[in-house]
Motif scaffolding. Structure first.
Motif, PDB file in Angstrom:
ATOM      1  N   ALA A  29       0.834  -1.197   0.000  1.00 17.49           N
ATOM      2  CA  ALA A  29       0.000   0.000   0.000  1.00 17.49           C
ATOM      3  C   ALA A  29       0.868   1.246   0.000  1.00 17.49           C
ATOM      4  CB  ALA A  29      -0.900   0.011   1.229  1.00 17.49           C
ATOM      5  N   THR A  30       0.308   2.333  -0.535  1.00 10.80           N
ATOM      6  CA  THR A  30       1.007   3.613  -0.574  1.00 10.80           C
ATOM      7  C   THR A  30       0.350   4.553   0.420  1.00 10.80           C
ATOM      8  OG1 THR A  30       1.498   3.296  -2.914  1.00 10.80           O
ATOM      9  CG2 THR A  30       1.681   5.524  -2.055  1.00 10.80           C
ATOM     10  N   LEU A  31       1.179   5.188   1.239  1.00 14.30           N
ATOM     11  CA  LEU A  31       0.694   6.124   2.245  1.00 14.30           C
ATOM     12  C   LEU A  31       1.292   7.491   1.937  1.00 14.30           C
ATOM     13  CD1 LEU A  31      -0.768   6.658   4.965  1.00 14.30           C
ATOM     14  CD2 LEU A  31       1.403   6.122   6.070  1.00 14.30           C
ATOM     15  N   HIS A  32       0.432   8.463   1.781  1.00 16.06           N
ATOM     16  CA  HIS A  32       0.901   9.820   1.507  1.00 16.06           C
ATOM     17  C   HIS A  32       0.694  10.659   2.755  1.00 16.06           C
ATOM     18  CE1 HIS A  32       1.421   9.211  -2.789  1.00 16.06           C
ATOM     19  NE2 HIS A  32       0.300   8.499  -2.750  1.00 16.06           N
ATOM     20  N   ALA A  33       1.791  11.184   3.274  1.00 12.66           N
ATOM     21  CA  ALA A  33       1.710  12.056   4.449  1.00 12.66           C
ATOM     22  C   ALA A  33       1.780  13.499   3.951  1.00 12.66           C
ATOM     23  CB  ALA A  33       2.845  11.769   5.404  1.00 12.66           C
ATOM     24  N   VAL A  64      11.094   6.124   7.375  1.00 11.66           N
ATOM     25  CA  VAL A  64       9.744   6.254   7.916  1.00 11.66           C
ATOM     26  C   VAL A  64       9.150   4.872   8.178  1.00 11.66           C
ATOM     27  CG1 VAL A  64       7.388   6.986   7.375  1.00 11.66           C
ATOM     28  CG2 VAL A  64       9.304   8.521   6.916  1.00 11.66           C
ATOM     29  N   ILE A  65       9.357   3.939   7.265  1.00  8.89           N
ATOM     30  CA  ILE A  65       8.853   2.577   7.449  1.00  8.89           C
ATOM     31  C   ILE A  65       9.495   1.929   8.676  1.00  8.89           C
ATOM     32  CG2 ILE A  65       8.857   0.238   6.448  1.00  8.89           C
ATOM     33  CD1 ILE A  65       8.499   1.645   3.699  1.00  8.89           C
ATOM     34  N   THR A  66      10.795   2.118   8.844  1.00 10.55           N
ATOM     35  CA  THR A  66      11.500   1.567  10.001  1.00 10.55           C
ATOM     36  C   THR A  66      10.965   2.152  11.301  1.00 10.55           C
ATOM     37  OG1 THR A  66      13.503   1.268   8.682  1.00 10.55           O
ATOM     38  CG2 THR A  66      13.769   1.275  11.068  1.00 10.55           C
ATOM     39  N   ILE A  67      10.765   3.455  11.316  1.00 12.35           N
ATOM     40  CA  ILE A  67      10.238   4.120  12.519  1.00 12.35           C
ATOM     41  C   ILE A  67       8.845   3.599  12.854  1.00 12.35           C
ATOM     42  CG2 ILE A  67       9.440   6.337  13.435  1.00 12.35           C
ATOM     43  CD1 ILE A  67      11.807   7.625  11.897  1.00 12.35           C
ATOM     44  N   LEU A  68       7.998   3.467  11.844  1.00 12.85           N
ATOM     45  CA  LEU A  68       6.644   2.965  12.071  1.00 12.85           C
ATOM     46  C   LEU A  68       6.655   1.514  12.573  1.00 12.85           C
ATOM     47  CD1 LEU A  68       4.712   4.461   9.025  1.00 12.85           C
ATOM     48  CD2 LEU A  68       4.385   5.019  11.442  1.00 12.85           C
ATOM     49  N   GLN A  69       7.507   0.687  11.975  1.00 12.59           N
ATOM     50  CA  GLN A  69       7.599  -0.705  12.413  1.00 12.59           C
ATOM     51  C   GLN A  69       8.044  -0.795  13.868  1.00 12.59           C
ATOM     52  OE1 GLN A  69      10.273  -2.285   9.464  1.00 12.59           O
ATOM     53  NE2 GLN A  69       8.601  -3.235   8.299  1.00 12.59           N
ATOM     54  N   ASN A  70       9.058  -0.017  14.220  1.00 12.59           N
ATOM     55  CA  ASN A  70       9.550  -0.036  15.604  1.00 12.59           C
ATOM     56  C   ASN A  70       8.487   0.451  16.575  1.00 12.59           C
ATOM     57  OD1 ASN A  70      12.041  -1.005  14.808  1.00 12.59           O
ATOM     58  ND2 ASN A  70      12.980   1.012  14.733  1.00 12.59           N
ATOM     59  N   ALA A  71       7.764   1.470  16.187  1.00 13.11           N
ATOM     60  CA  ALA A  71       6.737   2.024  17.074  1.00 13.11           C
ATOM     61  C   ALA A  71       5.591   1.049  17.276  1.00 13.11           C
ATOM     62  CB  ALA A  71       6.215   3.339  16.501  1.00 13.11           C
ATOM     63  N   LEU A  72       5.239   0.312  16.244  1.00 16.40           N
ATOM     64  CA  LEU A  72       4.102  -0.607  16.340  1.00 16.40           C
ATOM     65  C   LEU A  72       4.467  -1.952  16.946  1.00 16.40           C
ATOM     66  CD1 LEU A  72       2.394   0.187  12.932  1.00 16.40           C
ATOM     67  CD2 LEU A  72       1.676   0.916  15.209  1.00 16.40           C
ATOM     68  N   GLN A  73       5.739  -2.331  16.934  1.00 23.48           N
ATOM     69  CA  GLN A  73       6.144  -3.626  17.467  1.00 23.48           C
ATOM     70  C   GLN A  73       6.469  -3.575  18.949  1.00 23.48           C
ATOM     71  OE1 GLN A  73       9.339  -4.983  15.004  1.00 23.48           O
ATOM     72  NE2 GLN A  73       7.996  -5.511  13.301  1.00 23.48           N
ATOM     73  N   LYS A  74       6.668  -2.403  19.509  1.00 21.56           N
ATOM     74  CA  LYS A  74       7.003  -2.303  20.928  1.00 21.56           C
ATOM     75  C   LYS A  74       5.783  -2.672  21.758  1.00 21.56           C
ATOM     76  CE  LYS A  74      10.540   1.228  20.590  1.00 21.56           C
ATOM     77  NZ  LYS A  74      10.951   2.569  20.970  1.00 21.56           N
TER      78      LYS A  74
END
Length: 89
Positions: free
Chosen positions: A2-6, A32-42
């Motif tokens: 999926a494409t996410l436009h901020a 951004v993908i790395t930051i989101l993954q880290n934030a959601l996996q904690k």
């Protein structure tokens, strides 16, 4: 994928993302993908109010089960006697 436009990212935040991406030798998108993954996996570290109450109750139960220590058992004078002596000076 999926494409996410901020939209409307503050300039300071975008600059920080750029600097971080450069330091990590990656693109802004990858960063951004790395930051989101880290934030959601904690795991969530914040306790709910109910969990806090349970912890307080558990602590109260443990403290009520503890044996009270008598200072005389350790060869220490009774604090009441010390206070009386101090007042009588």
């Amino acid at each position: 994928m999926a494409t996410l436009h901020a939209l409307n990212i503050p300039d300071e935040l975008y600059q920080q993302l750029q600097q971080l991406a450069e330091a990590e030798n990656s693109s802004i998108d990858a960063q951004v993908i790395t930051i989101l993954q880290n934030a959601l996996q904690k795991p969530k570290t914040q306790e709910t109010e109910e969990e806090k109450r349970k912890n307080v109750l558990k602590l109260l139960e443990e403290s009520s089960r503890r044996r009270r220590l008598n200072p005389a058992d350790f060869g220490l004078p009774d604090s009441t006697e010390l206070i009386r002596e101090d007042r009588n000076r």
